[in-house]
Every structure is written in C-alpha cells, then in structure tokens.
Enzyme design. Sequence first.
Site, PDB file in Angstrom:
ATOM      1  N   HIS A  11      80.830  26.248 -72.647  1.00  0.00           N
ATOM      2  CA  HIS A  11      79.555  26.086 -71.508  1.00  0.00           C
ATOM      3  C   HIS A  11      79.496  27.459 -70.987  1.00  0.00           C
ATOM      4  O   HIS A  11      78.447  28.129 -70.978  1.00  0.00           O
ATOM      5  CB  HIS A  11      80.133  25.121 -70.618  1.00  0.00           C
ATOM      6  CG  HIS A  11      80.312  23.713 -70.974  1.00  0.00           C
ATOM      7  ND1 HIS A  11      79.250  23.160 -71.787  1.00  0.00           N
ATOM      8  CD2 HIS A  11      81.262  22.951 -70.988  1.00  0.00           C
ATOM      9  CE1 HIS A  11      79.748  21.981 -72.258  1.00  0.00           C
ATOM     10  NE2 HIS A  11      81.050  21.688 -71.577  1.00  0.00           N
ATOM     11  N   CYS A  44      82.583  16.011 -70.860  1.00  0.00           N
ATOM     12  CA  CYS A  44      82.426  14.992 -69.857  1.00  0.00           C
ATOM     13  C   CYS A  44      81.775  13.780 -70.284  1.00  0.00           C
ATOM     14  O   CYS A  44      81.641  12.753 -69.676  1.00  0.00           O
ATOM     15  CB  CYS A  44      81.790  15.555 -68.690  1.00  0.00           C
ATOM     16  SG  CYS A  44      80.220  16.448 -69.029  1.00  0.00           S
ATOM     17  N   ALA A 111      85.783  34.203 -72.912  1.00  0.00           N
ATOM     18  CA  ALA A 111      85.557  32.752 -72.449  1.00  0.00           C
ATOM     19  C   ALA A 111      86.412  31.768 -73.296  1.00  0.00           C
ATOM     20  O   ALA A 111      85.829  31.028 -73.899  1.00  0.00           O
ATOM     21  CB  ALA A 111      83.999  32.636 -72.575  1.00  0.00           C
ATOM     22  N   TYR A 160      89.897  12.565 -63.644  1.00  0.00           N
ATOM     23  CA  TYR A 160      88.678  12.236 -64.183  1.00  0.00           C
ATOM     24  C   TYR A 160      88.749  11.626 -65.581  1.00  0.00           C
ATOM     25  O   TYR A 160      87.961  10.547 -65.828  1.00  0.00           O
ATOM     26  CB  TYR A 160      87.745  13.262 -63.871  1.00  0.00           C
ATOM     27  CG  TYR A 160      87.046  13.334 -62.375  1.00  0.00           C
ATOM     28  CD1 TYR A 160      87.130  12.360 -61.521  1.00  0.00           C
ATOM     29  CD2 TYR A 160      86.302  14.534 -62.201  1.00  0.00           C
ATOM     30  CE1 TYR A 160      86.927  12.461 -60.283  1.00  0.00           C
ATOM     31  CE2 TYR A 160      85.621  14.542 -60.958  1.00  0.00           C
ATOM     32  CZ  TYR A 160      85.825  13.642 -59.903  1.00  0.00           C
ATOM     33  OH  TYR A 160      85.329  13.501 -58.721  1.00  0.00           O
ATOM     34  N   ILE A 161      89.308  12.529 -66.350  1.00  0.00           N
ATOM     35  CA  ILE A 161      89.140  11.991 -67.851  1.00  0.00           C
ATOM     36  C   ILE A 161      89.897  10.764 -68.113  1.00  0.00           C
ATOM     37  O   ILE A 161      89.395  10.055 -68.860  1.00  0.00           O
ATOM     38  CB  ILE A 161      89.759  13.241 -68.572  1.00  0.00           C
ATOM     39  CG1 ILE A 161      88.763  14.442 -68.593  1.00  0.00           C
ATOM     40  CG2 ILE A 161      89.773  12.700 -70.085  1.00  0.00           C
ATOM     41  CD1 ILE A 161      89.367  15.796 -69.368  1.00  0.00           C
TER      42      ILE A 161
END
Length: 445
Positions: A11, A44, A111, A160-161
Amino acid sequence: MQKVVLVGANHAGTAAANAILDNYGKTNSLTIFDANDNISYLGCGSALWIGRQVKEPSGLFYCNKNVFEQKGAKVHMETPVTKVDFKAKKVYGTTKDGKVIEESYDKLILAMGSLPNTIPIKGLDLPNVCRLKLYQDAQKVEKLLSDPKIKNIAVVGAGYIGVELAEAVKRRGKNALLFDGSNTSLSTYYDEWFTKDMDEVLKKGGVECHFGEKLQEIKGKTNVEAIVTDKGTYPVDVVVMAIGFKPNTSIVAETLETLPNGAIAVDRTQKTSQNDVYAIGDCASIYSNALQDRTYIALATNAVRSGIIAGHNVAGTKLESTGVQGSNGICIFDYKMVSTGYNMAMAKRSGFDPEYTEYEDLQKPAFIESDNHKVKVRIVYDKKTRRVLGAQMASFYDMSMGIHMFSLAIEEGVTIDKLKLLDIFFLPHFNQPYNYITMAALSAK
C-alpha cells in the site's frame, strides 16, 4: 535524471510509486524491489473472501507490476532486499534464483511493511498453523476451510483480523474458537462499554469465545491436534495466529533512528535520520494528532497517505503530513463499530488525565419504525485542556460517517465544549433533534 529506489510495493509503496511516476516521471527514474510475487493486496479483505462474502479475490488487488512498468519503472519482484549501503547509496537484493541485484540511488524510500508477531511456544511449525497477512496466507486458510474433514478452527488473537476471521469461519459452516489473553475482544481500540457488546455479537453468531486465556502450546505429531492454554486443552484441526504485527526493519535498524518497537523514526515529510532516505507505511513511525508526537499506527490508510507524502518529497515538492488519528472500523454479523484517536486505556497509557462522556439512543425518532437502531457514542477528552482525544461509536445502524467528524475534531484540537452547540441538522428520516452526539457533549463534566 534523479535515481529513486523503492523497497517494498504494497500500500505505502504503491502510493509512493504512483505519486512519482504520475507526476515526476520525466525527471525521476524509479526502481522497485519487492519480496512478494504480487502487489497491492488488500489484506483487510481476506476475511471477506474466506467467508465467501466476496466471490473471488481478484478485486482485492488494485495494482500490479505491469502498471508500474508501463509507467516507466524497473521492477524486481520476488527479490527481497538483503542490504542497504547508506554511505555508497546502494541497495542489494537477491532474486529467488539466488542472483544478487545491485542498484544505486539518489533518493531511497523504505516501505518494507510489517511482519506477524510470534510467541515462543511449541507447535508453530505444524502444517495447519497459519497466519493471515499475505495473499498466500489467505489462500492457505481458504483451502483448509474447503476441506470437509476440517471442522474446528482456533483463532488466536481477538483484534480486528482475529474477530473478522472468526466470523468468516462461522460463515463457512465451521466451528470457530476465538482466544485472547485480554478479557474482551478488540481491547486495543475500544473501551469495555463497546467490546462487551461485540463479545455478545460474536457469541450469538456462534463463535466460541475464550477470553482471558493465554496460549501455551499447539499439540500434534504430524499436524495440529489441539491447542493448550493456561485454562484448558481444546481439540482443533487448524490454528490461525492473529496476534498483531511488528515493523519489518531489521536490515536498517542499526543505522537509522527507530522507535522502541523498531519502527523507523521519520519527520512529517517521511524523512529518516539519514539524508536522502525516507520511510513509509508499517515500517515507519507516524505523527499522532491525539498524542501530538510520533508513534506507531499500522493501518493501510496511514500507509497510503505516507506514501503520497514521500513520493512528492523525494521528487522535490515539499509536502508535510497533517498527522493522523488512527481512524478505523469493523463490521461483524452486521454490528458496526468505529473509533478514532484514543480510548480511555490508551489515553492513560500515553500520560493524559482523560475523562469521557457517553450517550446511547435511537438513531431516529421512535416513531420511525424501519431501519432504526440504537447508537452508542463515547467521547474521550483531556480533563486539563478539554481537548478531544478520541471517540467510539457502535450500532447495527451504519453511523460510520460520524467518526470522520471526530477525526477532524482531534486534528484541529477541538474541545469537548465546542461540540456542545455544534450545528447538526435534524430531519426524522436521518436523526433526532437532540441527537446522541449533542447529548454526549452536553453531558460532559
């Protein structure tokens, strides 16, 4: 022609690459290294695909190698970077065939993203132990759930996951056992007033919740047979580890300034402690408007913004981050929770003396019978300055857009008192004349 090397193209890297290639391609050459064989996978969305809410995964990719090459970039896929020589300004990567590729740079963008956390227990190397980050991870889990012999899946970690995956497992008709050392799910982002509701939603959805339990061992001879916690042993066929992530910075951490967790420290232009070197996404720090300092918040939205900022800065156009709030959300069995900034526990850990105000009411007047659900909101603020530090909202109604207002409030340093008479329109089709945001603000001490 300035030579830019980009290490990592998910991303943050994708955003940086597009910013450079689309705006400065005539004056900047771009070389990209990536360890994976794909680019821009929306992790996600893994649980949506695994849970068959998305038919197939192609839509979870929004870019690829060909796009960058058509724009003029040189791309080395499946070529992890093994060394960066900051003095000589050179990057070294090794292909899957063992060939070493050397590229020099004028400007470097790091990154590298993040890596799944691990814990020192037995059984992590068994075949049916999975993680969920890369596309390959999602493929493995999806394939296992397609096996009729697989019945019981343990998900370790109720962030969350983990919570999303537990729902996906139930949607596939399997037994989901969800474990976490905390006493509730989602404890990182929400206070118990919210997490207890999510716990009930999970249980009603058929998820077997084991909170306040710590994983000690995964048992099995040739494959997973059971997991052992400090409170019991549970027969399972698959274990999915979802215990968070850490910055992937080992190859540069000895040279660059880092935060205590290993994230590369950057300023608001994404510049590191080394000249001509920038860091973005999950491997880098980020400026929090709630904390008013650098911190670590690994979110795809933050990664994209940091990539855009770095892309422009390496090309010579100064652009500074406005900071972030860590805005996020989740939807499980149609129950929606959103938050931004700090909850009470986070605010206390960060050195604030926080207070909160809360309210719960129907979204619309009671005479509106259709699509009308209760909404709860909590606003966290600093006792001394009255500055809003965070907000949390939850409902079966989609009230998610409301969290954006709180995000802007944190960014702009708005006080809780300023929200008391905020101009919020009223129409029965949408809300109440004395809506929950107004009432929560008016209730602040």
